[in-house]
Structures are given as C-alpha cells and as structure tokens.
Design an enzyme around this catalytic site. Sequence first.
Site, mmCIF file in Angstrom:
data_model
loop_
_atom_site.group_PDB
_atom_site.id
_atom_site.type_symbol
_atom_site.label_atom_id
_atom_site.label_comp_id
_atom_site.label_asym_id
_atom_site.label_seq_id
_atom_site.Cartn_x
_atom_site.Cartn_y
_atom_site.Cartn_z
ATOM 1 N N SER A 84 14.321 -5.153 4.498
ATOM 2 C CA SER A 84 14.320 -4.767 5.738
ATOM 3 C C SER A 84 15.916 -4.566 6.329
ATOM 4 C CB SER A 84 13.738 -5.698 6.597
ATOM 5 O OG SER A 84 13.875 -5.445 8.173
ATOM 6 N N TYR A 133 11.825 -14.297 9.509
ATOM 7 C CA TYR A 133 11.802 -13.034 9.092
ATOM 8 C C TYR A 133 12.955 -12.416 8.223
ATOM 9 C CZ TYR A 133 9.802 -8.130 8.582
ATOM 10 O OH TYR A 133 9.316 -6.883 8.227
HETATM 11 P P1 NAD Z 1 1.556 -3.515 8.375
HETATM 12 O O1 NAD Z 1 1.404 -4.606 9.297
HETATM 13 O O2 NAD Z 1 1.029 -2.064 8.865
HETATM 14 O O3 NAD Z 1 1.067 -3.704 6.847
HETATM 15 C C1 NAD Z 1 1.118 -5.002 6.376
HETATM 16 C C2 NAD Z 1 -0.237 -5.104 5.498
HETATM 17 O O4 NAD Z 1 0.064 -6.390 4.779
HETATM 18 C C3 NAD Z 1 -1.429 -5.296 6.599
HETATM 19 O O5 NAD Z 1 -2.293 -4.254 5.944
HETATM 20 C C4 NAD Z 1 -1.998 -6.692 5.716
HETATM 21 O O6 NAD Z 1 -3.108 -6.747 6.002
HETATM 22 C C5 NAD Z 1 -1.329 -6.828 4.666
HETATM 23 N N1 NAD Z 1 -1.131 -8.147 4.552
HETATM 24 C C6 NAD Z 1 -0.856 -9.346 5.213
HETATM 25 N N2 NAD Z 1 -0.830 -10.481 4.739
HETATM 26 C C7 NAD Z 1 -1.349 -10.390 3.135
HETATM 27 C C8 NAD Z 1 -1.630 -10.953 2.081
HETATM 28 N N3 NAD Z 1 -1.241 -12.502 2.125
HETATM 29 N N4 NAD Z 1 -2.211 -10.651 0.933
HETATM 30 C C9 NAD Z 1 -1.948 -9.332 0.893
HETATM 31 N N5 NAD Z 1 -1.908 -8.372 2.013
HETATM 32 C C10 NAD Z 1 -1.429 -8.730 3.223
HETATM 33 O O7 NAD Z 1 3.135 -3.191 8.299
HETATM 34 P P2 NAD Z 1 4.116 -2.315 7.767
HETATM 35 O O8 NAD Z 1 4.948 -1.986 8.844
HETATM 36 O O9 NAD Z 1 3.279 -1.270 6.970
HETATM 37 O O10 NAD Z 1 4.972 -3.332 6.658
HETATM 38 C C11 NAD Z 1 5.210 -2.950 5.161
HETATM 39 C C12 NAD Z 1 6.243 -3.752 4.920
HETATM 40 O O11 NAD Z 1 7.287 -3.328 5.259
HETATM 41 C C13 NAD Z 1 6.223 -5.144 4.969
HETATM 42 O O12 NAD Z 1 6.932 -6.023 3.942
HETATM 43 C C14 NAD Z 1 7.342 -5.236 6.441
HETATM 44 O O13 NAD Z 1 8.012 -6.648 6.558
HETATM 45 C C15 NAD Z 1 8.321 -4.114 5.798
HETATM 46 N N6 NAD Z 1 9.011 -3.401 6.941
HETATM 47 C C16 NAD Z 1 8.440 -2.998 7.907
HETATM 48 C C17 NAD Z 1 9.242 -2.273 8.751
HETATM 49 C C18 NAD Z 1 8.846 -1.780 10.082
HETATM 50 O O14 NAD Z 1 9.686 -1.254 10.963
HETATM 51 N N7 NAD Z 1 7.566 -1.493 10.318
HETATM 52 C C19 NAD Z 1 10.731 -2.495 8.595
HETATM 53 C C20 NAD Z 1 11.144 -2.976 7.711
HETATM 54 C C21 NAD Z 1 10.514 -3.529 6.875
#
Ligand code: NAD
Length: 284
Positions: free
Chosen positions: A166, A179
């Site tokens: 991130s 985080y």
């Molecule tokens: P999201 O919340 O849409 O998806 C995360 C998914 O992980 C969810 O479907 C949830 O059910 C699943 N999850 C949570 N705990 C879990 C567990 N213990 N076992 C299995 N699955 C589990 O979020 P996203 O935005 O799609 O994020 C995906 C990745 O990208 C994450 O690692 C997040 O930290 C990272 N990220 C997101 C952003 C952003 O702006 N959205 C930016 C940088 C990084």
Amino acid sequence: MANNPYVHDFSGKTVVLTGAGGVIVSKLAEGFAQAGANVALLDLNEDAANEAAEKINALGGGKAKGYKCNVLDKENLEAVREELNNDFGPCDILVNGAGGNSPRATTDNEFHEEGLDEETTTFFDLDPEGVNFVFSLNFQGTLLPTQVFAKDMVGREGANIINVSSMNAFTPLTKIPAYSGAKAAISNFTQWLAVHFSKVGVRCNAIAPGFLVSHQNIDLMFEEDHETLKPRGNKIITNTPMGRFGEPDEMVGPTLFLADEKSASFVNGVIIPIDGGFAAYSGV
Ligand code: NAD
C-alpha cells in the site's frame, strides 16, 4: 501469440488469490481468467468469493471457483489447498490479497491535541487487540498462505508470488499506525521472500495500490451519503497528481506483468506503486 512476451497467456496455470471476494482481488482474478488461467478465489466471505467466481465464469476464459478460507487458519488453508489441487492442479501463482484495517486501530484525529473530550479516540486509546488484529490479518495473512501454497511452487517453472502492499508502506498515513506498519512489513517480506526463494525459481513481487474506494475505507473518505468527500478524501485527491481515485481494473495490468514469466522473468523483489503519482508527489 503464446510466445509473444507482450501478450499475457496464463493458459494451463492455476492462480490462487486470497481476499478474492473483495473489490481489488476479484478484478485481479478476472484479469488472470481472461488471460486463460484457472483461478481459485479464496475468501472468508464465501458468498462474495462465489459471486465473484460466477461473474468470471460468465465471461468465458479460464475457470473460476470460490472457496471459503480464513488466511489466518493454517489447517483451513491446508484443506483448501487439497481441494483446489483436485479441482485445478498445483498452484503456479499466489496472490496474497486479503488484508485491511480496523477502526479499533484508528485514531479519530490526524494530530494529537490537548484537551480532547472523552469521546475522541486518541493514540492513547488504541486497542492493543485491534492493533494485533491488523498486524495479524495483513502479515500472518500473507505468511501463512505462502507457507501452504509455495510448497506447490518450489521448482515449478514460472511460479511466483504477488503480495499486496500500500501507499502507507512508503510513508505512513495519519490515523492508521497499525495498518501502515503492517503494510511496511508486507513490502519488507516481499523482498525477503524474493531473496529466500531465488535459488528455487519462485519470484516474489508486490503491487502497492494507491487510493481506491472500497468497503474498508469508504467511511474514511466519504460522508454517509457515500458521494460527498470528507476532508480526508479531499486531501487524498489533492495529493494525487492525476486528481482522482484509482479503479480496481487499473490494478490488473501491472499484476499480470509481474506474474508473467515471459514479461517479468528478471523482476524480483519490487513493489510497484499504482497510485496516479501519489508516492512521487511532495505536495508542493
Ligand atoms: P476489500 O475489503 O474489498 O476486500 C478484502 C477481502 O478480504 C474481503 O472480501 C474480506 O472478506 C477478505 N478477508 C478479510 N479477512 C480475511 C481472512 N481472514 N481470510 C480470508 N479473507 C479475508 O478490500 P480491497 O480494497 O479489495 O483490498 C484488497 C487488498 O488491497 C488488501 O490487502 C488491502 O489492504 C489492499 N489495499 C487496498 C487499497 C484501497 O484503496 N482499497 C489500497 C492499498 C492496498
């Protein structure tokens, strides 16, 4: 076409993606399947994983299947590995996408001030359990699936791991110390794995998405109507030179590039920002 290094062809490959019911990773799964891979969508939320798999199957391309899986439960991961090995064969590419923050590890304010009322969550009120949860979900939630699935990958031609870091790994974001620290650990672990597996043919790289709107951050960026930007959302847009949030499908191209043995055969241990220039901008 199959030998053209600039055209991705993952036919015959098995791609395992965690957090695949979510906004970003479901799109990555779709991208891999459109490029011919069979994709295993692992998520704690079984319905979300199945729904994403159904959408992918409706598009044609490689096959998709959802699996209920907790990335923090090694026994569960082992069982899912056995099941998906029977469905698709051994894992070629692992995308460690499960991750996120918790309100229990988030301060209300960007800067500490004296004389705040008792309702305000300050740094001093952060819940140690919440901090543990965030470190565990992001770091252990990447390490444990890697322990389980990299067993299939050692010595397998073209095998590689993609982690999801991130922006806050480069410079911490205000309010979310756990985080930020956990994602810095993911970038560090990406380099560690790249070195550790370098003699057995498994590359490891990461993407670092900039700001996208997702379930986990929508309430930090937008007012209750989910349309009006909060001051924090405004600040993000102001500090993103391209002046907008990213879209999930903009994460796909760099991920396929990193995962493709033809295009990225000598790329190992990098963290690619996909952020509209956020990490490059000092704000001045
Ligand atoms: P999201 O919340 O849409 O998806 C995360 C998914 O992980 C969810 O479907 C949830 O059910 C699943 N999850 C949570 N705990 C879990 C567990 N213990 N076992 C299995 N699955 C589990 O979020 P996203 O935005 O799609 O994020 C995906 C990745 O990208 C994450 O690692 C997040 O930290 C990272 N990220 C997101 C952003 C952003 O702006 N959205 C930016 C940088 C990084």
